[in-house]
Design an enzyme around this catalytic site. Structure first.
Site, PDB file in Angstrom:
ATOM      1  N   GLU A  29       0.840  -1.203   0.000  1.00 62.14           N
ATOM      2  CA  GLU A  29       0.000   0.000   0.000  1.00 62.14           C
ATOM      3  C   GLU A  29       0.879   1.258   0.000  1.00 62.14           C
ATOM      4  O   GLU A  29       1.768   1.382   0.855  1.00 62.14           O
ATOM      5  CB  GLU A  29      -0.908  -0.014   1.241  1.00 62.14           C
ATOM      6  CG  GLU A  29      -1.916  -1.159   1.195  1.00 62.14           C
ATOM      7  CD  GLU A  29      -2.390  -1.619   2.571  1.00 62.14           C
ATOM      8  OE1 GLU A  29      -2.232  -0.863   3.543  1.00 62.14           O
ATOM      9  OE2 GLU A  29      -2.907  -2.748   2.655  1.00 62.14           O
ATOM     10  N   SER A  59      -5.496  -4.383   0.865  1.00 63.71           N
ATOM     11  CA  SER A  59      -5.891  -5.738   1.232  1.00 63.71           C
ATOM     12  C   SER A  59      -4.615  -6.497   1.582  1.00 63.71           C
ATOM     13  O   SER A  59      -3.897  -6.959   0.698  1.00 63.71           O
ATOM     14  CB  SER A  59      -6.619  -6.416   0.059  1.00 63.71           C
ATOM     15  OG  SER A  59      -6.755  -7.804   0.305  1.00 63.71           O
ATOM     16  N   GLU A  60      -4.339  -6.595   2.855  1.00 63.49           N
ATOM     17  CA  GLU A  60      -3.119  -7.296   3.280  1.00 63.49           C
ATOM     18  C   GLU A  60      -3.177  -8.759   2.856  1.00 63.49           C
ATOM     19  O   GLU A  60      -2.181  -9.356   2.449  1.00 63.49           O
ATOM     20  CB  GLU A  60      -2.939  -7.171   4.793  1.00 63.49           C
ATOM     21  CG  GLU A  60      -2.578  -5.772   5.268  1.00 63.49           C
ATOM     22  CD  GLU A  60      -3.752  -4.798   5.247  1.00 63.49           C
ATOM     23  OE1 GLU A  60      -4.918  -5.249   5.211  1.00 63.49           O
ATOM     24  OE2 GLU A  60      -3.507  -3.581   5.267  1.00 63.49           O
ATOM     25  N   GLN A  82       1.790  -1.998   5.731  1.00 62.18           N
ATOM     26  CA  GLN A  82       2.056  -0.612   6.123  1.00 62.18           C
ATOM     27  C   GLN A  82       2.380  -0.453   7.612  1.00 62.18           C
ATOM     28  O   GLN A  82       3.262   0.304   7.980  1.00 62.18           O
ATOM     29  CB  GLN A  82       0.866   0.252   5.735  1.00 62.18           C
ATOM     30  CG  GLN A  82       1.197   1.706   5.669  1.00 62.18           C
ATOM     31  CD  GLN A  82       0.184   2.448   4.821  1.00 62.18           C
ATOM     32  OE1 GLN A  82      -0.936   2.685   5.253  1.00 62.18           O
ATOM     33  NE2 GLN A  82       0.560   2.795   3.615  1.00 62.18           N
ATOM     34  N   PHE A  83       1.661  -1.171   8.444  1.00 60.50           N
ATOM     35  CA  PHE A  83       1.965  -1.273   9.871  1.00 60.50           C
ATOM     36  C   PHE A  83       1.745  -2.732  10.269  1.00 60.50           C
ATOM     37  O   PHE A  83       0.794  -3.352   9.780  1.00 60.50           O
ATOM     38  CB  PHE A  83       1.044  -0.373  10.712  1.00 60.50           C
ATOM     39  CG  PHE A  83       1.384   1.086  10.635  1.00 60.50           C
ATOM     40  CD1 PHE A  83       2.207   1.692  11.585  1.00 60.50           C
ATOM     41  CD2 PHE A  83       0.882   1.867   9.603  1.00 60.50           C
ATOM     42  CE1 PHE A  83       2.518   3.039  11.499  1.00 60.50           C
ATOM     43  CE2 PHE A  83       1.191   3.218   9.515  1.00 60.50           C
ATOM     44  CZ  PHE A  83       2.016   3.808  10.468  1.00 60.50           C
ATOM     45  N   ALA A  84       2.565  -3.242  11.167  1.00 54.56           N
ATOM     46  CA  ALA A  84       2.392  -4.635  11.598  1.00 54.56           C
ATOM     47  C   ALA A  84       0.984  -4.861  12.151  1.00 54.56           C
ATOM     48  O   ALA A  84       0.435  -5.950  12.053  1.00 54.56           O
ATOM     49  CB  ALA A  84       3.423  -5.000  12.655  1.00 54.56           C
ATOM     50  N   ASP A  85       0.419  -3.809  12.697  1.00 54.90           N
ATOM     51  CA  ASP A  85      -0.941  -3.890  13.246  1.00 54.90           C
ATOM     52  C   ASP A  85      -1.972  -4.268  12.183  1.00 54.90           C
ATOM     53  O   ASP A  85      -3.093  -4.637  12.515  1.00 54.90           O
ATOM     54  CB  ASP A  85      -1.318  -2.533  13.836  1.00 54.90           C
ATOM     55  CG  ASP A  85      -0.194  -1.953  14.674  1.00 54.90           C
ATOM     56  OD1 ASP A  85      -0.326  -1.932  15.901  1.00 54.90           O
ATOM     57  OD2 ASP A  85       0.831  -1.532  14.096  1.00 54.90           O
ATOM     58  N   TYR A  86      -1.618  -4.137  10.927  1.00 50.90           N
ATOM     59  CA  TYR A  86      -2.561  -4.427   9.831  1.00 50.90           C
ATOM     60  C   TYR A  86      -2.359  -5.824   9.231  1.00 50.90           C
ATOM     61  O   TYR A  86      -2.997  -6.185   8.254  1.00 50.90           O
ATOM     62  CB  TYR A  86      -2.402  -3.432   8.678  1.00 50.90           C
ATOM     63  CG  TYR A  86      -2.536  -1.979   9.029  1.00 50.90           C
ATOM     64  CD1 TYR A  86      -3.116  -1.560  10.224  1.00 50.90           C
ATOM     65  CD2 TYR A  86      -2.081  -1.003   8.137  1.00 50.90           C
ATOM     66  CE1 TYR A  86      -3.222  -0.209  10.520  1.00 50.90           C
ATOM     67  CE2 TYR A  86      -2.198   0.346   8.434  1.00 50.90           C
ATOM     68  CZ  TYR A  86      -2.766   0.735   9.623  1.00 50.90           C
ATOM     69  OH  TYR A  86      -2.870   2.063   9.907  1.00 50.90           O
ATOM     70  N   PRO A  89      -5.222  -9.665   8.734  1.00 50.94           N
ATOM     71  CA  PRO A  89      -6.002 -10.269   7.639  1.00 50.94           C
ATOM     72  C   PRO A  89      -5.165 -11.213   6.764  1.00 50.94           C
ATOM     73  O   PRO A  89      -5.709 -12.069   6.083  1.00 50.94           O
ATOM     74  CB  PRO A  89      -6.488  -9.066   6.828  1.00 50.94           C
ATOM     75  CG  PRO A  89      -6.436  -7.923   7.774  1.00 50.94           C
ATOM     76  CD  PRO A  89      -5.266  -8.204   8.694  1.00 50.94           C
ATOM     77  N   HIS A 129      -1.108   1.276  15.750  1.00 51.56           N
ATOM     78  CA  HIS A 129       0.134   1.628  15.051  1.00 51.56           C
ATOM     79  C   HIS A 129       1.358   1.397  15.925  1.00 51.56           C
ATOM     80  O   HIS A 129       2.384   2.045  15.749  1.00 51.56           O
ATOM     81  CB  HIS A 129       0.107   3.095  14.602  1.00 51.56           C
ATOM     82  CG  HIS A 129      -0.989   3.419  13.644  1.00 51.56           C
ATOM     83  ND1 HIS A 129      -2.300   3.561  14.037  1.00 51.56           N
ATOM     84  CD2 HIS A 129      -0.982   3.602  12.304  1.00 51.56           C
ATOM     85  CE1 HIS A 129      -3.044   3.838  12.987  1.00 51.56           C
ATOM     86  NE2 HIS A 129      -2.277   3.861  11.916  1.00 51.56           N
TER      87      HIS A 129
END
Lengths: 337, 410
Positions: A29, A59-60, A82-86, A89, A129
């Site tokens: 992304e 869409s991870e 983009q962030f490990a938090d994402y 999925p 984040h």
């Protein structure tokens, strides 16, 4: 040699590997034209064209799923979450697919894939984040999990990760992108250009996965750290007056157990520090291994200094973040026994 | 205007259950030959009607009719018939082997043989399928050795994947058959990625993704559709709508959509709906979609309307949730019988020839089975060594695994 931030070093690793190997493709992304929200891929699309470095839909799962297909085809994708938090999925694709492909097909198909993602706190990122999910990757057979703590390592380890024949989770402590950070959040930011690890060769090089590095030699207690905690540990040692030996693990899996064991057998004391939550964190695995390998050398119980078992907070970030004061107290406690 | 009476939740349910008379009156089946065949470079928005019909070639009388006919010669159809008959014979023997306790699990393709067998005939060497567990026809129609399939099912010493996976989770790269996961729909986005890689490499190979009606509900389906659409990946995305996802009828996944194929429209992906029990129609549509991909015109979504004539797997008993005679009432018939009738009507086939081929394929299957069982079954032993499970987790075994292997005594 050039003075580089961790961002520059990561970009430079991409560049050096893409230059040498046209199978390397980079996407995620905002990764293409813009070069990523942290700018780790800036300039790559311009240099290598839009089919080797490009933007992806949000869409991870799709990013990792398509990257697995590309790896199976014979490319060497290096994708950014983009962030490990994402990343959650994509977890099914990582665990059930990327990590298993070589084994379940008996080598018929393989998955040389790197999934990069910024981790950790210290930027007022709140719970979405700031997370450090390393333990959900180290728990999975078939994955390698790496976390550099400085620009020199970031470039060398990312190069090795992209060239590795198996999937590698590459975790980038985002608070270290622009300079080392020891947890003194009210102190002025220290830039990488004033740090020796900010000197990075401009040319291609790689560092082996699975080798730890002793950042500070000491005699009294061994601190096992990685990512941002390496600098917190160095400051904690100075401020507490405890002569700690600080090991930067760099690679969590494979793990350099020999370096750890050698140090703990020497010091007889061990403190483990990580930003991630305590329960079932990677520190639990380290503690188990250290007691197994060094039980008769241990003078005191192993301690873990970690994030609390709560969601990562926003306003209370510095109450949550395992800073030098907390770690320093643990070091002193280790010496009291 | 209806009056507000308070909210209530709609939970879809099939019209009939065990003990009821099967009823497919809501399945709208157009006449064979009725559906137009547009050019492969048609604008997706100009061919939306094809997602709401059923492309059919074989008529009730056994004739091949309409614009989708004649994609294969009679000789090729005879070969295709043999492929389907081999799949059926293989399925029946392996189902029995599981019932005899020779392995743990089996999944058959009963009733859906045309879908995989005919589709494969439209592919070229080097293309890659990302199949589910119900597409063994992709391998059998390429003369993949039956004994290797059986060795995998029995997890014996010659199992190509070394006893590491549940039966039927084959992997055969050289046959364009990606390692089956067992997790549903994960491979749909991988197929898109593989196709993107082929395009990035300026190659000429295409990929094919496979899912069932039920698993179109997974996030992976939507991710695959977005990526396929965005990058115009050279991929054919196949939905095999066999009406049932274990015990769950297709209405649970479909919701308010008119058809599964229609889901392509929101992504701007051309979508076709085809009679999955019509070997000729499946092949013609596969040819259309693969040609489109190979011409760099992008993805196609295809829904195969078929019926899962058997249980979901050997762990399933469909009598518990659907009428026993439902398969017989399925309006699109049986793929093998329909192709057989067509060939007889063409004057190139006969009951005698059919019986002869039936005996021949049964002999082939039985002799492969004997040879495979001589190597070993899951129960009789001669499985790959326990040492082997530590191999191939990584290319190079890391120290912690070496240690664990030693601890395990291997």
């Amino acid at each position: 040699m050039a003075s580089m931030t961790m961002i520059d070093a990561i970009r430079s690793a991409h560049d050096a590997v893409m230059e040498r190997d046209e199978r390397v493709v980079v996407f995620g992304e905002d990764v293409g034209f813009f070069g990523g929200v942290f700018r780790c891929t800036a300039g790559l699309q311009e240099k290598y064209g839009p089919t080797r470095c490009f933007d992806a839909p949000i869409s991870e799962l799709g990013i990792v799923g398509t990257a697995i297909g590309m790896a199976a085809y014979g490319l060497r994708p290096c994708v950014e979450i983009q962030f490990a938090d994402y990343v959650y999925p994509a977890y099914d694709q990582i665990v059930s697919e990327a990590a298993r492909l070589r084994h379940r097909s008996a080598g018929d198909f393989t998955c040389p894939l790197v999934i990069r993602m910024p981790v950790g706190g210290g930027i007022f990122g709140g719970q979405t984040h700031s997370q450090s999910p390393e333990a959900i990757f180290t728990h999975v057979s078939g994955l390698k999990t790496v976390m550099p703590s400085n620009p020199y390592d970031a470039k060398g380890l990312l190069t090795a990760a992209i060239e590795d024949p198996d999937p590698v989770i590459f975790l980038e402590p985002k608070r270290l992108y622009n300079g080392p950070f020891d947890g003194h959040h009210d102190a002025p930011v220290v830039p990488w250009r004033s740090h020796e690890s900010g000197d990075v060769p401009e040319d291609y090089y790689s560092l082996p996965l699975g080798k730890a590095e002793v950042r500070r030699s000491g005699e009294q207690v061994t601190v096992l750290a990685y990512g941002t905690m390496v600098y917190v540990a160095q400051t904690a040692a100075e401020e507490s007056g405890v002569d700690a030996e600080i090991i930067d693990l760099r690679s969590l899996l494979p793990l350099d157990i020999d370096t750890i064991t050698e140090s703990v057998r020497k010091t007889g004391r061990c403190v483990i520090v990580h930003e991630a939550t305590l329960t079932c964190g990677f520190g639990a695995e380290l503690a188990a291994l250290v007691q197994q390998e060094c039980f008769y050398h241990l003078e005191v119980p192993i301690q873990r200094v970690t994030g609390w078992d709560t969601p990562y907070p926003h306003a209370q970030e510095w109450n949550y973040f395992p800073g030098p004061a907390r770690l320093g107290r643990a070091l002193q406690k280790a010496m009291e026994a | 205007m209806p009056k507000a009476t308070g909210l209530s939740l709609h939970v879809p349910a099939p019209g009939v259950r065990p003990g009821d008379t099967p009823d497919f009156s809501d399945v709208d089946i157009p006449k064979a030959g009725e559906t137009r065949r547009p050019d492969v470079d048609s604008d997706p928005k100009d061919i939306r009607d094809l997602a709401f019909t059923v492309i059919r070639v074989l008529s009730r009388d056994g004739d091949a009719v309409g614009p989708w006919a004649n994609s294969l010669s009679n000789e090729e159809l005879i070969v295709g018939l043999r492929h389907m008959m081999t799949v059926r014979s293989f399925d029946s023997r392996m189902l029995m082997a599981q019932r005899q306790g020779k392995t743990s699990f089996f999944v058959q393709s009963f009733g859906e043989e045309a879908v995989a067998c005919a589709f494969q005939q439209a592919l070229q060497k080097g293309d890659m399928n990302f199949p589910t567990y119900r597409q063994v026809g992709l391998l059998i129609s390429q003369q993949y050795p039956l004994i290797k399939l059986m060795n995998q099912i029995y997890s014996n010493e010659e199992d190509p994947i070394r006893g590491r996976q549940l039966p039927v989770m084959y992997s055969a790269k050289d046959y364009g058959f990606f390692s089956i996961s067992g997790n549903l729909t994960t491979q749909f986005s991988q197929a898109v990625g593989w196709a993107m890689a082929s395009a990035i490499s300026n190659d000429n190979k295409i990929a094919v993704g496979w899912v069932g009606d039920g698993s179109t509900s997974e996030n992976d389906f939507h991710a695959a559709m977005v990526f396929a659409s965005t990058y115009r990946a050279p991929v054919v995305l196949n939905i095999v709508n066999n009406q049932w996802a274990i015990s769950t009828f297709q209405g649970m996944a479909k919701g308010g959509s008119a058809t599964f194929a229609a889901r392509g429209h929101g992504f701007g992906i051309p979508a076709l709906r085809v009679d999955g029990n019509d070997y000729l129609a499946v092949h013609a549509v596969a040819k259309w979609a693969t040609e489109r991909a190979r011409l760099n015109l992008g993805p196609t979504l295809v829904e195969y309307v078929t019926y899962r004539a058997g249980g979901h797997s050997t762990s399933d008993d469909p009598a518990a949730y659907r009428p026993k005679q439902e398969g017989d009432a399925w309006p699109l018939g049986d793929p093998i019988l329909r192709l057989k009738s067509h060939l007889i009507k063409q004057g190139v086939w006969s009951e005698q020839k059919h019986a002869q081929v039936e005996a021949e394929v049964e002999d082939e299957v039985i002799s492969a089975q004997k040879a495979s069982e001589e190597i070993g079954t899951l129960i009789s032993g001669n499985a790959p060594s326990a040492r082997d499970m530590f191999e191939g987790v990584y290319e190079q075994m890391p120290p912690h695994l070496v240690k664990q292997r030693q601890e395990a005594g291997y």
